[in-house]
Every structure is written in structure tokens, then in C-alpha cells.
Design a protein around this motif. Structure first.
Motif, PDB file in Angstrom:
ATOM      1  N   GLY A  73      -0.974  33.952  13.059  1.00  0.00           N
ATOM      2  CA  GLY A  73      -0.924  34.993  11.940  1.00  0.00           C
ATOM      3  C   GLY A  73      -2.573  34.501  11.294  1.00  0.00           C
ATOM      4  N   ILE A  74      -3.074  33.195  11.822  1.00  0.00           N
ATOM      5  CA  ILE A  74      -4.642  33.232  11.288  1.00  0.00           C
ATOM      6  C   ILE A  74      -5.738  33.140  12.220  1.00  0.00           C
ATOM      7  CG2 ILE A  74      -5.443  31.120  10.311  1.00  0.00           C
ATOM      8  CD1 ILE A  74      -2.847  29.929   9.777  1.00  0.00           C
ATOM      9  N   SER A  75      -6.435  33.690  12.151  1.00  0.00           N
ATOM     10  CA  SER A  75      -7.933  34.279  12.668  1.00  0.00           C
ATOM     11  C   SER A  75      -7.848  32.896  13.969  1.00  0.00           C
ATOM     12  CB  SER A  75      -8.863  35.009  12.479  1.00  0.00           C
ATOM     13  OG  SER A  75      -9.104  33.698  11.232  1.00  0.00           O
ATOM     14  N   SER A  76      -7.859  32.218  12.883  1.00  0.00           N
ATOM     15  CA  SER A  76      -8.626  30.557  13.628  1.00  0.00           C
ATOM     16  C   SER A  76      -7.371  30.439  15.072  1.00  0.00           C
ATOM     17  CB  SER A  76      -8.869  29.615  12.843  1.00  0.00           C
ATOM     18  OG  SER A  76      -7.483  28.910  12.017  1.00  0.00           O
ATOM     19  N   LEU A  77      -6.989  31.012  14.787  1.00  0.00           N
ATOM     20  CA  LEU A  77      -5.118  30.687  16.298  1.00  0.00           C
ATOM     21  C   LEU A  77      -5.281  31.517  16.374  1.00  0.00           C
ATOM     22  CD1 LEU A  77      -3.352  28.226  13.850  1.00  0.00           C
ATOM     23  CD2 LEU A  77      -4.872  27.620  15.254  1.00  0.00           C
ATOM     24  N   SER A  78      -5.809  32.922  17.056  1.00  0.00           N
ATOM     25  CA  SER A  78      -5.612  33.726  17.308  1.00  0.00           C
ATOM     26  C   SER A  78      -6.820  34.311  18.446  1.00  0.00           C
ATOM     27  CB  SER A  78      -5.254  35.212  16.302  1.00  0.00           C
ATOM     28  OG  SER A  78      -4.943  36.119  17.509  1.00  0.00           O
ATOM     29  N   LYS A  79      -6.875  32.835  19.409  1.00  0.00           N
ATOM     30  CA  LYS A  79      -8.138  33.351  20.208  1.00  0.00           C
ATOM     31  C   LYS A  79      -8.285  32.438  21.991  1.00  0.00           C
ATOM     32  CE  LYS A  79     -10.907  31.683  16.539  1.00  0.00           C
ATOM     33  NZ  LYS A  79     -11.623  30.680  16.062  1.00  0.00           N
ATOM     34  N   MET A 115      -1.201  36.899  22.785  1.00  0.00           N
ATOM     35  CA  MET A 115      -1.140  36.144  21.189  1.00  0.00           C
ATOM     36  C   MET A 115      -0.336  36.489  20.660  1.00  0.00           C
ATOM     37  SD  MET A 115      -3.518  33.723  20.248  1.00  0.00           S
ATOM     38  CE  MET A 115      -3.261  32.760  22.387  1.00  0.00           C
ATOM     39  N   GLY A 116       0.730  37.801  21.049  1.00  0.00           N
ATOM     40  CA  GLY A 116       1.824  38.416  20.107  1.00  0.00           C
ATOM     41  C   GLY A 116       0.928  39.209  19.203  1.00  0.00           C
ATOM     42  N   THR A 156     -11.480  22.956  14.356  1.00  0.00           N
ATOM     43  CA  THR A 156     -10.119  23.000  13.749  1.00  0.00           C
ATOM     44  C   THR A 156     -10.202  24.459  13.917  1.00  0.00           C
ATOM     45  OG1 THR A 156     -11.971  23.532  12.860  1.00  0.00           O
ATOM     46  CG2 THR A 156     -11.396  22.202  11.441  1.00  0.00           C
ATOM     47  N   SER A 157      -9.801  24.627  15.238  1.00  0.00           N
ATOM     48  CA  SER A 157      -9.441  26.491  16.124  1.00  0.00           C
ATOM     49  C   SER A 157      -8.384  25.930  17.226  1.00  0.00           C
ATOM     50  CB  SER A 157     -10.386  27.028  16.423  1.00  0.00           C
ATOM     51  OG  SER A 157     -10.948  27.637  16.013  1.00  0.00           O
ATOM     52  N   ARG A 158      -7.276  26.250  17.494  1.00  0.00           N
ATOM     53  CA  ARG A 158      -6.523  26.694  19.049  1.00  0.00           C
ATOM     54  C   ARG A 158      -6.718  27.356  19.657  1.00  0.00           C
ATOM     55  NH1 ARG A 158      -1.678  24.773  15.342  1.00  0.00           N
ATOM     56  NH2 ARG A 158      -0.790  26.772  16.080  1.00  0.00           N
ATOM     57  N   ALA A 159      -6.771  27.875  21.109  1.00  0.00           N
ATOM     58  CA  ALA A 159      -6.976  29.205  21.891  1.00  0.00           C
ATOM     59  C   ALA A 159      -6.341  28.800  23.175  1.00  0.00           C
ATOM     60  CB  ALA A 159      -8.395  29.296  22.073  1.00  0.00           C
TER      61      ALA A 159
END
Length: 434
Positions: A62-68, A46-47, A20-23
Motif C-alpha cells: 500500500g506504499i509506492s516505495s514497496l510496489s515495485k 503486487m496485488g 529504502t525500497s523493496r521489489a
């Protein structure tokens, strides 16, 4: 007159969903030899450092699970790629980097279990594995991944179809709209990732700020507290949870005190952004999830809500789920006391989270029931794109890439491992502060 140094420079990259994440996934040998440039590059990709919290200038959302960001490379020891896989404890090294959203933090403190599911497929697709594995055209393969953040090994078993890591399949995970090909992750000796102990404080429960908590160091350190002790509905959804500013502030205070008690940091002011995580646990109950569906109490063994960077998670972080499973197997812990007496599925713990359910398990030592031998979970992953990403180099010093005369000098380890060591030495354990 324009500064010719401020042109965009290309960097080969891939973008994967893992669980459920992206990187963004990079090979560190493609980065500049001067590792002090890496944090700036990662923030640009990542911006991050966006006061609007949207990360519009990068791939974050703008979500921690997508800022990787994940760094993947062949396993290295003594600065040499070990090509004889029969003598190697691992096939690839994987370094996880979490990026702040509104701030500039670059966090290498812990692993991301969800993105761990994408590392095997990426390594196969990128040709980073030994020849006998890359020659597989169809069928299942198992590779061993060393996570450099925790120095722990993970066995990843996934399918190959027509020479590519499989994506299509019929295995579904809550929080992802489409089914995919099943990936099994087996975490070896999944405890003591930061402290070397399952129970860093020496206790199954501790009292912090007049609240009973359990401090467990599994694949990542976590603190567990009974949701009812804070007057919070244990099945609360993220948007409603985010409005409980007083409770969120209290939870952050408890988390900071627990970090000191666990020996993770010396002072409460130096606690990392996302480690340790803190989870609210409650007994299984019938409740709605983010999709609008109703999850019956009969389909979960317990319910948990985790926070990262004071943000409620929309799905349970995988390493946190595994740590929850370990806590659930320890009699006397906060989690164990709330566990349903009869499991939904024998040999597994079904955790209810804001997006649905996840099934995990922990196998404990027969003679020492507090000591976990392994923890496992099933996920899916998907390759979204591969190509060039772009960044601006404001200082041209330290040119070249990491594989050209730089990168891991002095560390005797992988480039990712060397970066983690840099961060802990120069950034007080949680990433470069500049």
C-alpha cells in the motif's frame, strides 16, 4: 464446472530490499513470450488494482516505495547475449516497473535508484554475470548496469563473502533499521534521462501557477519548489503532509504544468503517475524525523520532501536525491539558493528527509558548470527470499516463456528494453493502460 485454465502458475522470483525500497525481482526470460501478459502478471504479484489500498493479494504494502518489480537479465545487443565483457558497455540490463496501488497502472517511465542498489547483488547471486566475476569468492567487485528505462549506465561496487553478495556490514542508512554491507552506486552522465537536457525548459527557474520552480532532468526528472512559497513547513512529516489536501492538489497541478513545459508529455492530462517527481525544498533546520529522533540543523545541508502519486515519501527516492544534488550544484536554481554555505561533509551534499539523512554528490563539468559528469551515493541491500510466486493465466494464448521463440523479436535489444518500448508505444509512455 471450474475452468481448468484458472489454476495458479509458478514463476521463479526473488524479493530484495534495495536502499529504502523493496521489489520482486524477475528474470524476463522466465515470463511468457507474449509480453502483453506481463502487466497482468505484475499486478497479480503486487496485488495492485486494490480499491482498499492495501495490496493484500500480493507482495505490495500500500506504499509506492514497496510496489515495485525489477527485471534483470544479461546485457543484450542485437538480440544476442554479449559474453565478451571487455567489449560490452554493461554486464546486465535492469528494467524498473512501478505498480499502481489502487489503480491498474504499470509504469516504466523512470528508474528506481534505491532498487538499483540490489541489482548487482542479485545478478551475482543469480549467476547472471561473466565467469571472471562469478569466480570471485571474496572481495569487492564492480559491475556496470544498463537501466533500460533511462538508457543510462550505473557502476555498482559491492562486496562478495564466501561466494555470495555480502549482506552483513556496519554501514547504516536512515530509514533502514539494521546496518548492512556498503554498496556504491555511480551514475554515469546522470542527466537528460527523459529529455536529453539538464534544464529541459532552458531556464534555471520558471514561474508556474505563480510559483517559482526549477525543472531539472537528472537520473529522473524532478521539479523543485520552496516549501515556504506554499506555506508548508519544509520539515513536515508524511502523515501531516498527507492531510494538506489543498496544497497537494496545487502541487499536482504544478507538476502537470511542469511536465508539459519540460516536454515530457503533450498535455497535462497525460502526465505519468510518478514522473516527474516534485520536491519541496527548505533550508536546513532542526526537526524531528519519523523515528522520533531530532535531527540538528548542523547535520544537513538542506531539507527536502518528495511526492509520488500524490503520496509524501517516508524517505527520499534515490534518483530524486541525485537530481537534488545536481540542482544544488547549479547556481540560480531553487535548490542552490537554499543550500547551506558550508557543507556538513566536504565533497558531498547531505539531504535531510523524513527518515533522516542521505549523502549524495554530483561532479559537474569544469567548463560547463550546468553539466553533471557523474553522481554517486552509498546504499545497502538485502536478499529476503527466493522461490516460486504464483499467478493465474486467464488466457492460455501465447504460451511458453520469453526465451522460447519470443520476447524481443523486432527490437534487437533485451527483453526488458522491448517491454519498455511496448509500454511507450501502446501505453502513452507511462505503462500499459489495460
Amino acid at each position: 464446472m471450474a475452468n481448468s485454465r484458472l489454476i495458479q502458475r509458478s514463476l521463479r522470483a526473488a524479493y530484495y530490499r534495495g536502499g529504502t525500497s523493496r521489489a520482486v525481482i524477475l528474470q524476463p526470460q522466465h515470463l511468457p513470450a507474449n509480453r502483453k501478459k506481463w502487466p497482468t502478471i505484475f499486478r497479480q504479484l503486487m496485488g495492485s488494482g486494490d480499491p482498499y489500498g492495501r495490496q493484500l493479494d500480493g507482495m505490495g504494502a500500500g506504499i509506492s516505495s514497496l510496489s515495485k518489480i525489477c527485471l534483470v537479465e544479461p546485457y543484450r545487443t542485437n538480440n544476442t547475449r554479449n559474453k565478451d565483457s571487455s567489449n560490452s558497455p554493461a554486464h546486465v540490463d535492469y528494467t524498473f516497473v512501478g505498480l499502481g496501488i489502487e489503480n491498474n497502472e504499470v509504469d516504466t517511465f523512470g528508474n528506481c535508484g534505491n532498487m538499483s542498489s540490489a541489482i548487482g547483488p542479485y545478478a551475482f547471486n543469480a549467476g547472471l554475470l561473466p565467469a571472471h566475476l562469478l569466480n570471485t569468492t571474496s572481495g569487492d567487485i564492480t559491475i556496470t548496469i544498463r537501466n533500460t528505462n533511462t538508457n543510462k549506465l550505473i557502476d555498482s561496487t559491492f562486496s562478495i563473502i564466501d561466494g555470495q553478495a555480502a549482506v552483513a556490514g556496519d554501514y547504516s542508512i536512515d530509514g533502514v533499521s539494521t546496518p548492512g554491507s556498503k554498496i556504491k552506486l555511480a551514475f554515469k552522465h546522470p542527466y537528460g534521462s527523459k529529455t536529453g537536457k539538464v534544464l529541459p525548459t532552458g531556464n534555471k527557474t520558471d514561474i508556474l501557477l505563480n510559483h517559482t520552480v526549477s525543472c531539472i532532468d537528472g537520473p529522473n526528472p524532478a521539479i523543485f519548489i520552496h516549501a515556504a512559497d506554499l506555506g508548508i513547513d519544509g520539515a513536515i512529516l508524511p502523515n501531516a503532509f498527507a492531510k494538506l489536501t489543498d496544497q497537494l492538489h496545487l502541487l499536482e497541478q504544478i507538476r502537470a504544468k511542469a511536465a508539459v513545459a519540460m516536454g515530457l508529455v503533450a498535455t497535462e492530462s497525460s502526465v505519468a503517475r510518478t514522473i516527474p517527481k516534485i520536491g519541496l525544498v527548505s533550508a536546513s533546520t532542526t526537526h524531528k524525523v519519523l523515528s522520533g529522533a531530532t535531527l540538528p540543523s548542523s547535520e544537513t545541508d538542506l531539507v527536502v520532501r518528495f511526492l509520488s502519486d500524490t503520496q509524501p515519501h517516508r524517505a527520499v527516492p534515490l534518483t530524486a536525491a541525485l537530481t537534488t544534488a545536481i540542482a544544488a550544484r547549479i547556481p540560480g536554481s531553487v535548490v542552490h539558493e537554499l543550500l547551506a554555505p558550508t557543507p556538513v561533509v566536504e565533497g558531498a551534499i547531505t539531504i535531510g528527509h523524513a527518515s533522516g539523512r542521505v549523502q549524495v554528490d554530483a561532479v559537474m563539468h569544469r567548463e560547463d558548470p550546468v553539466l553533471p559528469l557523474s553522481a554517486s551515493v552509498y546504499r545497502t541491500a538485502k536478499r529476503l527470499f527466493e522461490g516460486d510466486m504464483y499467478w493465474v493465466d486467464s488466457e492460455r494464448s501465447g504460451g511458453g516463456v520469453a526465451g522460447e521463440g519470443g520476447g524481443c523479436e523486432g527490437s534487437g535489444e533485451s527483453l526488458g528494453m522491448a517491454f519498455v518500448e511496448d509500454c511507450r508505444r501502446d501505453g502513452a509512455g507511462s505503462g500499459f493502460p489495460f
